[in-house]
Scaffold this active site. Structure first.
Site, PDB file in Angstrom:
ATOM      1  N   TYR A  77      22.960  54.936  31.296  1.00 53.55           N
ATOM      2  CA  TYR A  77      23.038  53.396  31.406  1.00 53.55           C
ATOM      3  C   TYR A  77      23.003  52.892  32.865  1.00 53.55           C
ATOM      4  O   TYR A  77      23.898  53.446  33.538  1.00 53.55           O
ATOM      5  CB  TYR A  77      24.297  52.861  30.738  1.00 53.55           C
ATOM      6  CG  TYR A  77      24.662  51.285  30.877  1.00 53.55           C
ATOM      7  CD1 TYR A  77      23.700  50.436  30.314  1.00 53.55           C
ATOM      8  CD2 TYR A  77      25.520  50.898  31.992  1.00 53.55           C
ATOM      9  CE1 TYR A  77      23.953  49.001  30.732  1.00 53.55           C
ATOM     10  CE2 TYR A  77      25.518  49.665  32.245  1.00 53.55           C
ATOM     11  CZ  TYR A  77      24.761  48.644  31.342  1.00 53.55           C
ATOM     12  OH  TYR A  77      25.163  47.366  31.920  1.00 53.55           O
TER      13      TYR A  77
ATOM     14  N   HIS B 207      20.649  37.974  38.567  1.00 53.46           N
ATOM     15  CA  HIS B 207      22.196  37.780  38.241  1.00 53.46           C
ATOM     16  C   HIS B 207      22.581  36.642  39.461  1.00 53.46           C
ATOM     17  O   HIS B 207      23.838  36.239  39.217  1.00 53.46           O
ATOM     18  CB  HIS B 207      22.851  39.048  38.438  1.00 53.46           C
ATOM     19  CG  HIS B 207      22.915  40.128  37.057  1.00 53.46           C
ATOM     20  ND1 HIS B 207      21.431  40.211  36.502  1.00 53.46           N
ATOM     21  CD2 HIS B 207      23.762  40.610  36.266  1.00 53.46           C
ATOM     22  CE1 HIS B 207      21.780  40.748  35.511  1.00 53.46           C
ATOM     23  NE2 HIS B 207      23.103  41.232  35.377  1.00 53.46           N
TER      24      HIS B 207
ATOM     25  N   ASN C 290      28.748  45.303  39.763  1.00 51.57           N
ATOM     26  CA  ASN C 290      29.775  45.468  39.016  1.00 51.57           C
ATOM     27  C   ASN C 290      31.015  45.602  39.631  1.00 51.57           C
ATOM     28  O   ASN C 290      30.967  46.439  40.661  1.00 51.57           O
ATOM     29  CB  ASN C 290      29.358  46.717  38.162  1.00 51.57           C
ATOM     30  CG  ASN C 290      29.460  46.409  36.770  1.00 51.57           C
ATOM     31  OD1 ASN C 290      30.106  45.729  36.118  1.00 51.57           O
ATOM     32  ND2 ASN C 290      28.512  47.181  35.757  1.00 51.57           N
TER      33      ASN C 290
ATOM     34  N   TYR D  22      71.190  21.127  39.826  1.00 54.06           N
ATOM     35  CA  TYR D  22      70.353  22.350  39.676  1.00 54.06           C
ATOM     36  C   TYR D  22      69.379  22.464  40.886  1.00 54.06           C
ATOM     37  O   TYR D  22      69.383  23.706  41.280  1.00 54.06           O
ATOM     38  CB  TYR D  22      69.914  22.458  38.389  1.00 54.06           C
ATOM     39  CG  TYR D  22      70.701  22.500  37.189  1.00 54.06           C
ATOM     40  CD1 TYR D  22      72.074  22.772  37.386  1.00 54.06           C
ATOM     41  CD2 TYR D  22      70.083  22.783  35.771  1.00 54.06           C
ATOM     42  CE1 TYR D  22      72.986  22.757  36.179  1.00 54.06           C
ATOM     43  CE2 TYR D  22      71.031  23.023  34.995  1.00 54.06           C
ATOM     44  CZ  TYR D  22      72.263  23.056  34.979  1.00 54.06           C
ATOM     45  OH  TYR D  22      73.012  23.260  33.863  1.00 54.06           O
TER      46      TYR D  22
ATOM     47  N   ARG E 253      71.832  23.927  43.359  1.00 59.32           N
ATOM     48  CA  ARG E 253      72.714  25.076  43.003  1.00 59.32           C
ATOM     49  C   ARG E 253      71.762  26.359  42.754  1.00 59.32           C
ATOM     50  O   ARG E 253      72.326  27.347  42.634  1.00 59.32           O
ATOM     51  CB  ARG E 253      73.669  24.527  41.899  1.00 59.32           C
ATOM     52  CG  ARG E 253      74.728  25.563  41.593  1.00 59.32           C
ATOM     53  CD  ARG E 253      75.767  25.168  40.580  1.00 59.32           C
ATOM     54  NE  ARG E 253      75.543  23.847  40.034  1.00 59.32           N
ATOM     55  CZ  ARG E 253      75.623  23.702  38.624  1.00 59.32           C
ATOM     56  NH1 ARG E 253      75.934  24.716  37.922  1.00 59.32           N
ATOM     57  NH2 ARG E 253      75.534  22.448  38.076  1.00 59.32           N
TER      58      ARG E 253
ATOM     59  N   PHE F 115      35.342  47.241  34.862  1.00 59.44           N
ATOM     60  CA  PHE F 115      35.099  46.248  35.144  1.00 59.44           C
ATOM     61  C   PHE F 115      35.690  45.017  34.493  1.00 59.44           C
ATOM     62  O   PHE F 115      35.535  43.966  35.109  1.00 59.44           O
ATOM     63  CB  PHE F 115      33.376  45.597  34.993  1.00 59.44           C
ATOM     64  CG  PHE F 115      33.024  46.143  33.706  1.00 59.44           C
ATOM     65  CD1 PHE F 115      33.334  45.251  32.554  1.00 59.44           C
ATOM     66  CD2 PHE F 115      32.197  47.076  33.429  1.00 59.44           C
ATOM     67  CE1 PHE F 115      32.938  45.559  31.284  1.00 59.44           C
ATOM     68  CE2 PHE F 115      31.732  47.386  32.029  1.00 59.44           C
ATOM     69  CZ  PHE F 115      32.314  46.646  31.089  1.00 59.44           C
TER      70      PHE F 115
ATOM     71  N   GLU G  48      29.306  41.451  25.350  1.00 62.99           N
ATOM     72  CA  GLU G  48      30.507  41.139  26.243  1.00 62.99           C
ATOM     73  C   GLU G  48      31.207  40.273  25.483  1.00 62.99           C
ATOM     74  O   GLU G  48      31.146  39.074  25.910  1.00 62.99           O
ATOM     75  CB  GLU G  48      30.096  40.883  27.756  1.00 62.99           C
ATOM     76  CG  GLU G  48      29.181  41.680  28.208  1.00 62.99           C
ATOM     77  CD  GLU G  48      28.459  41.352  29.431  1.00 62.99           C
ATOM     78  OE1 GLU G  48      28.618  40.381  29.737  1.00 62.99           O
ATOM     79  OE2 GLU G  48      27.530  42.238  29.953  1.00 62.99           O
TER      80      GLU G  48
END
Length: 512
Positions: free
Chosen positions: A53, A83, A195, A280, A283, A329, A414
Site C-alpha cells: 500500500y 491532496h 500522512n 468563590y 476563595r 495517522f 475512512e
C-alpha cells in the site's frame, strides 16, 4: 541563536516551545543510518514488485489499484498535487515552521522509508526560513492531516507559495533563495510526507505554549484582584490543599499565597472585617486554577508523546524488511489534548470574568461603582466587563469537544475521524479571547488597588502594578478605553505581567 540539535523520538517540550518561538534546529546525525536503512527497504519492495500500500498501489479507497514501476515517481507527485485541496487563511508561519520540524523529526526515526536527501531538503528549507503557505482548513484528523501536509510538500516540489525573509513569493523563487531546485519524490515519499498528525499537533502545541503564559498571568492577576477586594488568603493555606492531594491545586494555592505575602492591604483588614467568607471567584481559585493546570499538563503529556511518535503509514521496519499498514495517522490523542486545552482555557476566562464582575459591583467589593471616582457622570469599567462576558460566552461555545464528532470520508474507507485539526484550530481564537478577559481584569484590579492608597499590596503585586502603570495610567474620568485594553492585552500575551511578579510560577513544560 544556536540551532537546537534534535534527537528523533526524544525531543523535550521546551525544545518544541523554543522552535515555536523561533529557535533554529537540525537533526542529530545519529539518525541518518536508520533513515538510510528504511529507504533501502522501500527500494527492495519496488525491485521485487510485490504490491504494498502506498508504494506501488493507489491510495485510500483506490488501494487495490496496482501502479506500474514506471509510474511510481508520478504517483507520488500526483498524491501531493491532488491532496493540496485546503482552503481558508494561511497558517501562521511560525506554526507551519513547527509543523515542518515535527515532520522532520518523525521522518528522522527511520520508519517512513524516505531517503536522507528528502530529510536534507526539508532541513535546508527550515534553515533558510522557506516556509510553505499552508491553508488552515481541510483536515479531519485522519488519514493524517492530508491537505495541510500536502501544501507543505507541494512547496518542496516548487508548487504554490512560500513565506521568506523577502515576503511571500512563489515556491520556485523561495527554494532558489536557499539554493534549492524543486524536489523529485521517490517511491513512498509523497505519502510519508502527507500522512501524519503534524498539522494538528503543531497547532495544538502552539496553543499549549500560549496557554501556559495565559495561565501564569491569570494566577498573578487573580492574586491582585484578591488583594484589591481585601480578600482573605486563608483559603490558600497549604494545609487545606494537602488534604485534597491534587498537585495542581497545591501549586496554585502556594503561588497565590506567595504572591500576596507581605501585603499591607491584606494586613489592613485582618481586624474589624465582618466578612466570613469571600465569593468563590476568590476563595476557590486554587481548586479551579489547579484543575486547569492539571488538565493542561495532561494535554502536554499527550502532545509530548505525539510529537515524538511516528504517525504516517505504512511504516517501515528495516530489521525484517517489512512495510506494515496500520492507523497511526488517526489523531484521536491530539483531538483529546485539544479538547482538554479548550476546557481549561474556558474556565480560566470564566472565573476571571467573575472577579471583574465582583470588583465593579459596590455591594460585593465595597469600592466605588464600576471602579470610577465619579459613578454616574462616568461609566468606568461598566462596558469592559460586558466585553469580558461576551468573550467568555464565545469561549463556552468553542469549548464543546471536537473529538466527539466524526464524518466519513474517502468513500467510507475512512469512516471514523478524529476532528483533531478542527479541535486544535479553535484554540488560538480562544487564547485571544481569554487573554483579553485577563487583561480587562488586570486593568480593573490595578484600578481597584488605587482606591486603597496609600496602602500597598505585596512587593510582587506592586511590581505587577508598576508594570501596568508604565503602560496604562489610572482611570480618573472616562476616556477612550480600547488603547488601554490593547496595552494590557500585550502585557498579558508577552509574559510581562507573569515576569514582573518575580516568582517561580507553575509551568507545563518543565513538568516533563
Amino acid at each position: 541563536m544556536t540551532a537546537l540539535v534534535l534527537l528523533p523520538g526524544s525531543v523535550p517540550l521546551p525544545d518544541w516551545r523554543a522552535i515555536y518561538r523561533g529557535a533554529g534546529l537540525k537533526l542529530h546525525e545519529s539518525c541518518r543510518p536508520a533513515v538510510e536503512r528504511s529507504a533501502q527497504v522501500i527500494a527492495k519492495i519496488v525491485a521485487d514488485g510485490q504490491p504494498v500500500y502506498g508504494i506501488n498501489t493507489g491510495f485510500g479507497k483506490l488501494a487495490s489499484v496496482r501502479i506500474d514501476a514506471a509510474d511510481l515517481v508520478q504517483l507520488q507527485k500526483n498524491i501531493v498535487l491532488s491532496h493540496s485541496a485546503g482552503v481558508g487563511e494561511p497558517l501562521p508561519a511560525n506554526i507551519t515552521r513547527l509543523m515542518m520540524a515535527l515532520k522532520l523529526v518523525s521522518l528522522g526515526q527511520g520508519a517512513s522509508g524516505v531517503r536522507n536527501e528528502t530529510v536534507d531538503f526539508l532541513e535546508t528549507m527550515l534553515a533558510h526560513d522557506i516556509i510553505p503557505v499552508v491553508p488552515s482548513q481541510g483536515s479531519v484528523g485522519a488519514s493524517g492531516d492530508l491537505a495541510p501536509l500536502a501544501h507543505m510538500t507541494a512547496a518542496m516540489l516548487g508548487v504554490g507559495d512560500v513565506f521568506t525573509k523577502k515576503g511571500r513569493v512563489s515556491a520556485v523563487e523561495g527554494l532558489a533563495l536557499a539554493g534549492l531546485k524543486p524536489f523529485e519524490l521517490g517511491p513512498k515519499e509523497g505519502l510519508a510526507l502527507l500522512n501524519g498528525t503534524q498539522f494538528s499537533t503543531a497547532v495544538a502545541l502552539a496553543a499549549l505554549f500560549e496557554a501556559e503564559v495565559i495561565f501564569q498571568t491569570a494566577l498573578v492577576v487573580g492574586a491582585l484582584t484578591t488583594d484589591a477586594a481585601l480578600g482573605s488568603d486563608t483559603p490558600f493555606d497549604h494545609r487545606i490543599h494537602l488534604l485534597r492531594k491534587h498537585r495542581g491545586q497545591i501549586e496554585a494555592a502556594d503561588a497565590l499565597r506567595d504572591l500576596m505575602a507581605g501585603s499591607a492591604l491584606r494586613a489592613s483588614h485582618l481586624v474589624n472585617d465582618e466578612r466570613v467568607q469571600d465569593p468563590y471567584c476568590l476563595r476557590c481559585q486554587p481548586q479551579v486554577m489547579g484543575a486547569c493546570l492539571d488538565l493542561l499538563r495532561q494535554a502536554a503529556t499527550f502532545l509530548d508523546t505525539e510529537a515524538n511518535g511516528v504517525s504516517d503509514n505504512p511504516l517501515v521496519f528495516a530489521d525484517t524488511g517489512e512495510a506494515l499498514s496500520g492507523g497511526n495517522f488517526h489523531a484521536e490523542p491530539v483531538a483529546f489534548a485539544a479538547d482538554m486545552i479548550a476546557i481549561a482555557l474556558c474556565e480560566i476566562g470564566s472565573i476571571a470574568e467573575r472577579r471583574i464582575a465582583m470588583l465593579i459591583d459596590p455591594a460585593l467589593s465595597g469600592l466605588p461603582a464600576f471602579l470610577t471616582p465619579k459613578p454616574g457622570l462616568n461609566s468606568g469599567f461598566m462596558i469592559p466587563q460586558v466585553t469580558a462576558a461576551a468573550l467568555v460566552s464565545e469561549n463556552k461555545q468553542k469549548a464543546f469537544p471536537a473529538s466527539v464528532d466524526s464524518i466519513p470520508t474517502s468513500a467510507n474507507q475512512e469512516d471514523h475521524v478524529s476532528m483533531a485539526a478542527h479541535g486544535a484550530r479553535r484554540l488560538l481564537p480562544m487564547i485571544d479571547n481569554v487573554a483579553a478577559v485577563v487583561a480587562i481584569e488586570l486593568l480593573a484590579a490595578g484600578q481597584a488597588c488605587d482606591f486603597h492608597a496609600p496602602l500597598a499590596s505585596s512587593p510582587a503585586l506592586e511590581a505587577v502594578r508598576a508594570t501596568l502603570r508604565n503602560r496604562v495610567p489610572k482611570l480618573e474620568d472616562d476616556r477612550y478605553m480600547q488603547p488601554d485594553m490593547e496595552a494590557a492585552i500585550a502585557l498579558v500575551r508577552n509574559s510581562s505581567i507573569a515576569s514582573a511578579a518575580g516568582l517561580q510560577l507553575p509551568s507545563l513544560c518543565e513538568h516533563h
